[in-house]
Design a protein around this motif. Structure first.
Motif, PDB file in Angstrom:
ATOM      1  N   VAL A  15       0.753  -1.122   0.103  1.00 59.10           N
ATOM      2  CA  VAL A  15      -0.006  -0.044   0.020  1.00 59.10           C
ATOM      3  C   VAL A  15       0.775   1.335   0.101  1.00 59.10           C
ATOM      4  O   VAL A  15       0.813   2.152  -0.862  1.00 59.10           O
ATOM      5  CB  VAL A  15      -0.817   0.042   1.169  1.00 59.10           C
ATOM      6  CG1 VAL A  15      -1.755   1.241   1.489  1.00 59.10           C
ATOM      7  CG2 VAL A  15      -2.042  -1.045   1.134  1.00 59.10           C
ATOM      8  N   VAL A  16       2.029   1.185   0.763  1.00 61.30           N
ATOM      9  CA  VAL A  16       2.721   2.460   0.846  1.00 61.30           C
ATOM     10  C   VAL A  16       3.271   2.598  -0.411  1.00 61.30           C
ATOM     11  O   VAL A  16       3.470   3.703  -1.124  1.00 61.30           O
ATOM     12  CB  VAL A  16       3.952   2.082   2.016  1.00 61.30           C
ATOM     13  CG1 VAL A  16       5.066   3.168   1.822  1.00 61.30           C
ATOM     14  CG2 VAL A  16       3.052   2.425   3.373  1.00 61.30           C
ATOM     15  N   LEU A  17       3.810   1.726  -1.259  1.00 61.11           N
ATOM     16  CA  LEU A  17       4.537   1.529  -2.398  1.00 61.11           C
ATOM     17  C   LEU A  17       3.580   2.200  -3.486  1.00 61.11           C
ATOM     18  O   LEU A  17       3.946   2.983  -4.245  1.00 61.11           O
ATOM     19  CB  LEU A  17       4.934   0.326  -2.910  1.00 61.11           C
ATOM     20  CG  LEU A  17       5.874   0.137  -4.141  1.00 61.11           C
ATOM     21  CD1 LEU A  17       7.182   1.153  -4.039  1.00 61.11           C
ATOM     22  CD2 LEU A  17       6.175  -1.312  -4.498  1.00 61.11           C
ATOM     23  N   VAL A  18       2.338   1.829  -3.493  1.00 64.63           N
ATOM     24  CA  VAL A  18       1.318   2.061  -4.439  1.00 64.63           C
ATOM     25  C   VAL A  18       0.907   3.676  -4.105  1.00 64.63           C
ATOM     26  O   VAL A  18       0.982   4.607  -5.306  1.00 64.63           O
ATOM     27  CB  VAL A  18      -0.123   1.330  -4.426  1.00 64.63           C
ATOM     28  CG1 VAL A  18      -0.882   1.910  -5.312  1.00 64.63           C
ATOM     29  CG2 VAL A  18       0.429  -0.094  -4.768  1.00 64.63           C
ATOM     30  N   LEU A  19       0.992   4.162  -2.843  1.00 66.59           N
ATOM     31  CA  LEU A  19       0.553   5.478  -2.548  1.00 66.59           C
ATOM     32  C   LEU A  19       1.540   6.359  -2.910  1.00 66.59           C
ATOM     33  O   LEU A  19       1.490   7.404  -3.431  1.00 66.59           O
ATOM     34  CB  LEU A  19       0.090   5.527  -1.078  1.00 66.59           C
ATOM     35  CG  LEU A  19      -1.075   4.955  -0.698  1.00 66.59           C
ATOM     36  CD1 LEU A  19      -1.296   5.042   0.698  1.00 66.59           C
ATOM     37  CD2 LEU A  19      -2.467   5.614  -1.688  1.00 66.59           C
ATOM     38  N   GLY A  21       4.865   5.645  -4.404  1.00 69.08           N
ATOM     39  CA  GLY A  21       5.697   5.250  -5.547  1.00 69.08           C
ATOM     40  C   GLY A  21       6.975   5.210  -5.221  1.00 69.08           C
ATOM     41  O   GLY A  21       7.660   5.268  -4.132  1.00 69.08           O
ATOM     42  N   GLY A  22       7.809   4.555  -6.028  1.00 67.12           N
ATOM     43  CA  GLY A  22       9.359   3.978  -5.811  1.00 67.12           C
ATOM     44  C   GLY A  22      10.230   5.191  -5.278  1.00 67.12           C
ATOM     45  O   GLY A  22      11.440   4.976  -4.715  1.00 67.12           O
ATOM     46  N   ARG A  23       9.983   6.470  -6.067  1.00 69.25           N
ATOM     47  CA  ARG A  23      10.973   7.586  -5.998  1.00 69.25           C
ATOM     48  C   ARG A  23      10.713   8.117  -4.631  1.00 69.25           C
ATOM     49  O   ARG A  23      11.554   8.898  -4.226  1.00 69.25           O
ATOM     50  CB  ARG A  23      10.698   8.514  -7.190  1.00 69.25           C
ATOM     51  CG  ARG A  23      11.231   7.717  -8.515  1.00 69.25           C
ATOM     52  CD  ARG A  23      11.160   8.818  -9.357  1.00 69.25           C
ATOM     53  NE  ARG A  23      11.641   8.105 -10.902  1.00 69.25           N
ATOM     54  CZ  ARG A  23      11.697   8.667 -11.968  1.00 69.25           C
ATOM     55  NH1 ARG A  23      11.374   9.961 -12.136  1.00 69.25           N
ATOM     56  NH2 ARG A  23      12.349   7.991 -13.072  1.00 69.25           N
ATOM     57  N   PHE A  28      10.503  10.246   1.835  1.00 72.43           N
ATOM     58  CA  PHE A  28       9.473   9.864   2.953  1.00 72.43           C
ATOM     59  C   PHE A  28      10.462   9.256   4.302  1.00 72.43           C
ATOM     60  O   PHE A  28      10.378  10.103   5.208  1.00 72.43           O
ATOM     61  CB  PHE A  28       8.563   9.011   2.427  1.00 72.43           C
ATOM     62  CG  PHE A  28       7.567   8.878   3.862  1.00 72.43           C
ATOM     63  CD1 PHE A  28       6.809   9.719   4.261  1.00 72.43           C
ATOM     64  CD2 PHE A  28       7.468   7.368   4.075  1.00 72.43           C
ATOM     65  CE1 PHE A  28       5.900   9.304   5.221  1.00 72.43           C
ATOM     66  CE2 PHE A  28       6.605   7.144   5.111  1.00 72.43           C
ATOM     67  CZ  PHE A  28       5.749   8.175   5.611  1.00 72.43           C
ATOM     68  N   MET A  29      11.075   8.208   4.049  1.00 71.41           N
ATOM     69  CA  MET A  29      12.027   7.924   5.155  1.00 71.41           C
ATOM     70  C   MET A  29      13.104   8.496   5.726  1.00 71.41           C
ATOM     71  O   MET A  29      13.150   8.750   6.820  1.00 71.41           O
ATOM     72  CB  MET A  29      12.580   6.398   4.486  1.00 71.41           C
ATOM     73  CG  MET A  29      11.668   5.219   4.235  1.00 71.41           C
ATOM     74  SD  MET A  29      10.690   4.965   5.668  1.00 71.41           S
ATOM     75  CE  MET A  29       9.691   3.851   5.050  1.00 71.41           C
ATOM     76  N   ARG A  30      13.583   9.348   4.557  1.00 75.09           N
ATOM     77  CA  ARG A  30      14.766  10.416   5.113  1.00 75.09           C
ATOM     78  C   ARG A  30      13.684  11.562   6.049  1.00 75.09           C
ATOM     79  O   ARG A  30      14.494  11.683   7.115  1.00 75.09           O
ATOM     80  CB  ARG A  30      15.452  11.256   3.980  1.00 75.09           C
ATOM     81  CG  ARG A  30      16.674  11.731   4.113  1.00 75.09           C
ATOM     82  CD  ARG A  30      17.433  12.103   2.904  1.00 75.09           C
ATOM     83  NE  ARG A  30      17.314  11.222   2.006  1.00 75.09           N
ATOM     84  CZ  ARG A  30      16.692  11.222   0.729  1.00 75.09           C
ATOM     85  NH1 ARG A  30      16.272  12.310   0.461  1.00 75.09           N
ATOM     86  NH2 ARG A  30      16.978  10.365  -0.020  1.00 75.09           N
TER      87      ARG A  30
END
Length: 66
Positions: A15-19, A21-23, A28-30
């Protein structure tokens, strides 16, 4: 944290990947890491100030002991 199994964690990751995106995920994590680091620094500063205040209180003679 509850009873999160592998399937639940995988579903959350998808779900996080879909919302986001990979870029956007590294950005977001930083930002999340910076926020956690700032929170921990503030927590440590408050703890240190409280400990210093307690030491000051123990060192200073009280007015009732004279």
């Amino acid at each position: 944290m509850g009873n999160l199994g592998f399937q639940e964690i995988l579903l959350i990751a998808v779900v996080v990947l879909v919302l986001f995106g990979g870029r956007k995920i590294p950005e977001f994590m930083r930002g999340l890491g910076k926020g956690i680091r700032e929170f921990n620094d503030a927590k440590d500063n408050v703890k240190k100030e409280l400990e210093d205040g307690m030491k000051e209180k123990d060192k200073a003679p009280s007015a009732t002991q004279q």
